[in-house]
Write a protein that holds these residues in place. Structure first.
Motif, short mmCIF file in Angstrom:
data_model
loop_
_atom_site.label_atom_id
_atom_site.label_comp_id
_atom_site.label_asym_id
_atom_site.label_seq_id
_atom_site.Cartn_x
_atom_site.Cartn_y
_atom_site.Cartn_z
N LEU A 1 0.76 -1.11 -0.09
CA LEU A 1 -0.01 -0.14 -0.14
C LEU A 1 0.84 1.32 -0.02
O LEU A 1 0.65 2.32 -0.59
N ALA A 2 1.85 1.34 0.82
CA ALA A 2 2.97 2.38 0.90
C ALA A 2 3.50 2.64 -0.41
O ALA A 2 3.59 3.76 -1.09
N GLN A 3 3.78 1.61 -1.20
CA GLN A 3 4.51 1.74 -2.53
C GLN A 3 3.63 2.20 -3.47
O GLN A 3 3.93 2.82 -4.54
N ARG A 4 2.29 1.69 -3.35
CA ARG A 4 1.25 2.18 -4.34
C ARG A 4 1.14 3.57 -4.21
O ARG A 4 0.79 4.39 -5.32
N ALA A 5 1.04 4.14 -2.89
CA ALA A 5 1.13 5.60 -2.74
C ALA A 5 1.99 6.31 -3.31
O ALA A 5 1.96 7.35 -4.01
N GLN A 6 3.33 5.75 -3.44
CA GLN A 6 4.43 6.33 -3.90
C GLN A 6 4.09 6.41 -5.63
O GLN A 6 4.55 7.50 -5.92
N VAL A 7 3.60 5.57 -6.04
CA VAL A 7 3.33 5.38 -7.53
C VAL A 7 2.48 6.34 -7.98
O VAL A 7 2.32 6.95 -8.88
#
Length: 321
Positions: free
Chosen positions: A177-183
Motif C-alpha cells: 500500500l505504501a509503495q502504491r501511494a508512492q506510485v
C-alpha cells in the motif's frame, strides 16, 4: 378648361407628395445598429520568452491549429525528471509484488537440497549408531551426538523449506500500500509537469479570425498576458435599437434581416437577447425619427456561415423577416 389644367398642374406635386408619403408609411420598418465582436484573448498560464508565433493578423485558422509557443526548457526537464521518478516507483512496486528474484530463490533451493542430503546422511548414521550401541560397540555419548546431528539437519531442512516459501511470496500488504501511494504521487507529479509543459504551447480553441497579435518573437510574456486576439464566428453579433412601441412584439428566436452597405445581400440572423431596460438612443445611431427617444437594445446572431460577411463596428439596418 385652361383654368382646370392650371389647377391640375398645381395639385400634381401635392398628389405625388401624398402618394410618396403613403408609400413611405407602408414600407417595412427598419432599425439602425452596428456589428459587435466578442474577442477571445489567447494567453498562457506560464511566463516565458515568445519563441514561435504561428499566426498573423487577418488570418483565419481552424480549431486546434498552433497559435504560439513559449520557451519551455525548464518545463521539459521537470517533465523528464518526473517521468523517471514514476518509472522508478513502478519498478519498486513490481519488485515487492513478485517477491525475490529467481536467482535468489535458486540459491535458497540449492541450500535446501544440500540440507536434505545432510539430513539423510545424519539419519543413516543415527541408525547405524543405534544398532552398534545395542551391541555395545559405541558409548552412549556417541549415540547422543548422532541423534543431535540428525535433529539439527531436520531443523535446517525445515528452515530452508520455509525460506523458499517466503521468497516466492510478495511483500506485506502495508508495504504494498505504501509503495502504491508512492506510485500515485509520482503519477500526479508527471501530470502536473505535463500540464505546465503543455501550457507553453497554445492552440486555437475555436475556428476564427486572428484579429491582432500583441507580442513579437523574442519578447518576454508575463503569465496571463494575451498574445493573440481572436474572433470566432459564433462571437459575432448585431446590436440594434427599437422603440417601446415595437419591443412587445419581439421574442428571442425571431428571424431578422441585416442590411449593410456594400453587402451583396441581406444577412439573416436570429434575435438572441432583448434588453429589459430602456435607454437613450446611443450617439452612434443617427436617426431623425428615433433621436432623443427611449429605445431597447436587441442582440441578434447570424449563422456561422454568414458571420464572416460582417465586421465589428460596421453600421447596419435591421428589419423583421
Amino acid at each position: 378648361m385652361t383654368h382646370l389644367r392650371v389647377m391640375a398642374a398645381r395639385l400634381l406635386p401635392c398628389v405625388i407628395t401624398v402618394t410618396l408619403g403613403a408609400c413611405h408609411q407602408a414600407a417595412t420598418p427598419s432599425w439602425q445598429g452596428y456589428v459587435e465582436g466578442e474577442y477571445v484573448y489567447l494567453a498562457s498560464s506560464q511566463s516565458g520568452t515568445l519563441t514561435q508565433l504561428s499566426v498573423q493578423r487577418g488570418q483565419t485558422i481552424a480549431r486546434g491549429a498552433p497559435v504560439f509557443a513559449l520557451e519551455s526548457i525548464d518545463e521539459a526537464a521537470a517533465l523528464q525528471q518526473a517521468q523517471h521518478q514514476l518509472a522508478s516507483a513502478r519498478a519498486q512496486l513490481a519488485d515487492i509484488l513478485t517477491g525475490k528474484r529467481p536467482p535468489e530463490v535458486n540459491v535458497t533451493k540449492a541450500q535446501l537440497a544440500q540440507a536434505v542430503a545432510n539430513a539423510h546422511k545424519a539419519s543413516q548414521q543415527l541408525t547405524r549408531d543405534e544398532a552398534q550401541y545395542r551391541a555395545g560397540g559405541i558409548p552412549k555419548a556417541q549415540l547422543d551426538d548422532s541423534r543431535a546431528q540428525a535433529d539439527s539437519t531436520v531443523a535446517q531442512v525445515r528452515e530452508l523449506t520455509n525460506q523458499v516459501t517466503v521468497a516466492n511470496l510478495p511483500a506485506r500488504s502495508q508495504q504494498i500500500l505504501a509503495q502504491r501511494a508512492q506510485v500515485n504521487a509520482a503519477q500526479a507529479a508527471v501530470d502536473q509537469a505535463q500540464w505546465k509543459f503543455d501550457q507553453k504551447r497554445v492552440t486555437a480553441p475555436h475556428e476564427g479570425l486572428i484579429y491582432d497579435t500583441l507580442y513579437r518573437v523574442g519578447e518576454w510574456v508575463q503569465a496571463g498576458n494575451p498574445v493573440v486576439q481572436m474572433l470566432p464566428p459564433q462571437n459575432m453579433k448585431v446590436r440594434f435599437f427599437v422603440p417601446e412601441s415595437v419591443i412587445g412584439g419581439l421574442k428571442t428566436g425571431r428571424a431578422v434581416l441585416v442590411h449593410c452597405d456594400g453587402c451583396t445581400a441581406d444577412v439573416p440572423a436570429q434575435i438572441t437577447f432583448i434588453s429589459s431596460e430602456a435607454e437613450y438612443t446611443p450617439p452612434v445611431i443617427y436617426s431623425n425619427e428615433s433621436r432623443a427617444k427611449l429605445v431597447f437594445m436587441i442582440e441578434a446572431h447570424p449563422s456561422l456561415a454568414d458571420a464572416t460577411k460582417l465586421h465589428p463596428g460596421q453600421p447596419v439596418e435591421v428589419t423583421l423577416q
